[in-house]
Write an enzyme that holds these catalytic residues in place. Structure first.
Site, PDB file in Angstrom:
ATOM      1  N   TYR A 113      31.392  54.583  35.748  1.00 50.65           N
ATOM      2  CA  TYR A 113      32.407  55.017  36.713  1.00 50.65           C
ATOM      3  C   TYR A 113      31.770  55.743  37.886  1.00 50.65           C
ATOM      4  O   TYR A 113      32.147  55.534  39.050  1.00 50.65           O
ATOM      5  CB  TYR A 113      33.422  55.931  36.024  1.00 50.65           C
ATOM      6  CG  TYR A 113      34.354  55.225  35.076  1.00 50.65           C
ATOM      7  CD1 TYR A 113      34.973  54.027  35.436  1.00 50.65           C
ATOM      8  CD2 TYR A 113      34.640  55.752  33.822  1.00 50.65           C
ATOM      9  CE1 TYR A 113      35.836  53.376  34.572  1.00 50.65           C
ATOM     10  CE2 TYR A 113      35.505  55.106  32.944  1.00 50.65           C
ATOM     11  CZ  TYR A 113      36.104  53.915  33.326  1.00 50.65           C
ATOM     12  OH  TYR A 113      36.954  53.276  32.476  1.00 50.65           O
ATOM     13  N   ALA A 126      39.216  72.190  41.598  1.00 49.73           N
ATOM     14  CA  ALA A 126      39.523  72.491  42.995  1.00 49.73           C
ATOM     15  C   ALA A 126      40.690  73.463  43.070  1.00 49.73           C
ATOM     16  O   ALA A 126      41.492  73.574  42.140  1.00 49.73           O
ATOM     17  CB  ALA A 126      39.868  71.202  43.739  1.00 49.73           C
ATOM     18  N   ARG A 154      58.630  75.401  10.439  1.00 48.40           N
ATOM     19  CA  ARG A 154      59.324  75.801  11.659  1.00 48.40           C
ATOM     20  C   ARG A 154      58.500  76.764  12.506  1.00 48.40           C
ATOM     21  O   ARG A 154      58.529  76.715  13.722  1.00 48.40           O
ATOM     22  CB  ARG A 154      60.660  76.460  11.310  1.00 48.40           C
ATOM     23  CG  ARG A 154      61.718  75.460  10.919  1.00 48.40           C
ATOM     24  CD  ARG A 154      63.089  76.124  10.883  1.00 48.40           C
ATOM     25  NE  ARG A 154      64.146  75.157  10.720  1.00 48.40           N
ATOM     26  CZ  ARG A 154      64.673  74.440  11.708  1.00 48.40           C
ATOM     27  NH1 ARG A 154      64.236  74.584  12.932  1.00 48.40           N
ATOM     28  NH2 ARG A 154      65.638  73.594  11.471  1.00 48.40           N
ATOM     29  N   ARG A 194      47.431  53.607  41.169  1.00 42.06           N
ATOM     30  CA  ARG A 194      47.258  52.326  41.862  1.00 42.06           C
ATOM     31  C   ARG A 194      48.425  52.056  42.811  1.00 42.06           C
ATOM     32  O   ARG A 194      48.230  51.590  43.933  1.00 42.06           O
ATOM     33  CB  ARG A 194      47.126  51.195  40.841  1.00 42.06           C
ATOM     34  CG  ARG A 194      45.791  51.204  40.135  1.00 42.06           C
ATOM     35  CD  ARG A 194      45.732  50.162  39.038  1.00 42.06           C
ATOM     36  NE  ARG A 194      44.388  50.096  38.460  1.00 42.06           N
ATOM     37  CZ  ARG A 194      44.096  49.454  37.339  1.00 42.06           C
ATOM     38  NH1 ARG A 194      45.050  48.832  36.662  1.00 42.06           N
ATOM     39  NH2 ARG A 194      42.857  49.425  36.874  1.00 42.06           N
ATOM     40  N   VAL A 214      51.754  54.008  21.897  1.00 35.93           N
ATOM     41  CA  VAL A 214      51.273  53.743  20.541  1.00 35.93           C
ATOM     42  C   VAL A 214      50.664  55.008  19.958  1.00 35.93           C
ATOM     43  O   VAL A 214      49.931  55.720  20.641  1.00 35.93           O
ATOM     44  CB  VAL A 214      50.205  52.616  20.536  1.00 35.93           C
ATOM     45  CG1 VAL A 214      49.660  52.397  19.131  1.00 35.93           C
ATOM     46  CG2 VAL A 214      50.788  51.314  21.077  1.00 35.93           C
ATOM     47  N   HIS A 257      53.248  31.024  12.830  1.00 39.42           N
ATOM     48  CA  HIS A 257      53.221  31.369  11.404  1.00 39.42           C
ATOM     49  C   HIS A 257      51.831  31.108  10.833  1.00 39.42           C
ATOM     50  O   HIS A 257      51.223  30.091  11.164  1.00 39.42           O
ATOM     51  CB  HIS A 257      54.258  30.525  10.646  1.00 39.42           C
ATOM     52  CG  HIS A 257      54.286  30.826   9.178  1.00 39.42           C
ATOM     53  ND1 HIS A 257      54.919  31.935   8.664  1.00 39.42           N
ATOM     54  CD2 HIS A 257      53.729  30.169   8.120  1.00 39.42           C
ATOM     55  CE1 HIS A 257      54.776  31.951   7.348  1.00 39.42           C
ATOM     56  NE2 HIS A 257      54.050  30.887   7.002  1.00 39.42           N
TER      57      HIS A 257
END
Length: 369
Positions: free
Chosen positions: A38, A54, A147, A236, A259, A358
């Site tokens: 990156y 920052a 709790r 984006r 997920v 299947h």
């Protein structure tokens, strides 16, 4: 899988040694390599990247203090604020353990661990510990078995519920009960950017704050989705709008799939049944439920088989599918394709017109009644 392969005729040794340190080393090297890619991509695009926190000087200026105490000021026409994780350093009670960022800083596999929290990360980390053989205790607040909890220093967790107070001795204590935007370091007050009551930044659908040139992305937003792909998708669209000439580009926050990477995985997309019944009249709601055993488990003994459950929430005469929820092996891969279909306003009839593959678990979603 080593254990389960016996049912298919393999003679497998279940006593294979697991090396926590090797997994940690491989994982650390992978993350370092990925971050390096990156960073190199940013350099290739002539982007100046400053890795530090920052803070605002005014609505058009931010400053960054680097590791060597060098202060860099940056003026910009447009400023985007991203989320940074809150830490647990401020309260001495938290110092007894670590948080989710410190999971892979643990040098030796714990014999016994307490994970405090009920969020995705808490469940996933507890599941990983358990799967690797660590005795794991997951402490949860709210309407389940716990709790309130009162952490104490040293390697002990004290928990209190309606039945009284109890404790458990552990090697490792992992705090994972959600995160909060770290806005205090941003000096946001000089900008007059509006915030919600729980400390998030108030936005419209275009990621605009109330200040014309300041935008917000990621978990700091008031949208309610603290997921990396959501932040990337919003980023984006914002770039398309500000730099790409697409004036109406924005992220649609409806029907976002999510997920929990547990064993098995648990997936959710769209409205739950209770949420749908709050929005629409009961007579307009149709729900399909189906539970079964995936064919992967067909040779295993009954007590070793994992569950799979599916639910479709449909609305109106056309039975548009507004919610899809799956628990079971491979459900994370299954949901991505169905996620595309749901974004296209698919109906139950559309599902039924699709020929079943299947044998697959995914095929069960197109035959549910």
């Amino acid at each position: 899988m080593i254990k389960e392969s016996k049912a298919c005729g393999f003679s497998a040794d279940e006593t294979a040694q697991f090396e926590w340190s090797k997994l940690k080393g491989m994982r650390d090297a992978y993350v370092k390599r990925l971050n390096g890619i990156y960073e190199q991509n940013l350099k290739n695009d002539n982007v100046v990247y400053l890795q530090d926190t920052a803070s605002f000087v005014d609505t058009h200026t931010v400053k960054v203090v680097l590791d060597d105490d060098t202060e860099v000021s940056i003026k910009a026409k447009k400023i985007r604020s991203r989320w940074a994780p809150s830490t647990t350093d401020g309260d001495p009670r938290w110092r007894a353990g670590t948080n989710s960022d410190g999971f892979f800083d643990i040098k030796k596999q714990p014999r016994k661990v307490a994970v405090v929290g009920a969020c995705y990360v808490a469940v996933e980390f507890a599941d990983m510990f358990h799967a690797l053989g660590t005795e794991t205790h997951l402490f949860i607040r709210h309407d389940t078995f716990l709790r309130t909890f009162v952490p104490v220093i040293q390697e002990k967790v004290t928990a209190e519920d309606s039945k009284g107070v109890g404790s458990v001795e552990v090697d490792t204590l992992l705090w994972s009960f959600g995160r909060a935007p770290e806005l205090d370091k941003l000096n946001l007050s000089v900008t007059k950017v509006a915030q919600t009551g729980n400390g998030h930044i108030r936005l419209d659908k275009y990621q605009n704050t109330n200040i014309d040139n300041i935008y917000a992305l990621g978990d700091v937003c008031d949208r309610g989705y603290e997921l990396t792909p959501v932040a990337i998708a919003a980023d984006r669209r914002l770039a398309d709008r500000l730099l790409g000439g697409q004036e109406d580009a924005h992220l649609d926050y409806s029907n976002i799939p999510s997920v929990v990477f547990s064993h098995p995985t648990v997936d959710s997309l769209g409205l739950t049944e209770p949420a749908a019944r709050q929005i629409f009249d009961d007579e307009n709601i149709k729900v399909c439920n189906f539970s079964f055993t995936a064919m992967y488990y067909s040779m295993l003994e009954q007590e070793e088989k994992g569950p799979t459950s599916c639910k479709l929430v449909c609305v109106g005469k056309e039975e548009e599918v507004v919610g899809t929820h799956i628990l079971g092996i491979g459900s994370d891969e299954i949901l991505q394709g169905f996620g595309v279909a749901i974004k296209m306003a698919t109906t139950k009839a559309d599902f039924e017109r699709c020929v079943v593959i299947h044998p697959t678990s995914a095929g069960e979603l197109v035959t549910m009644k």
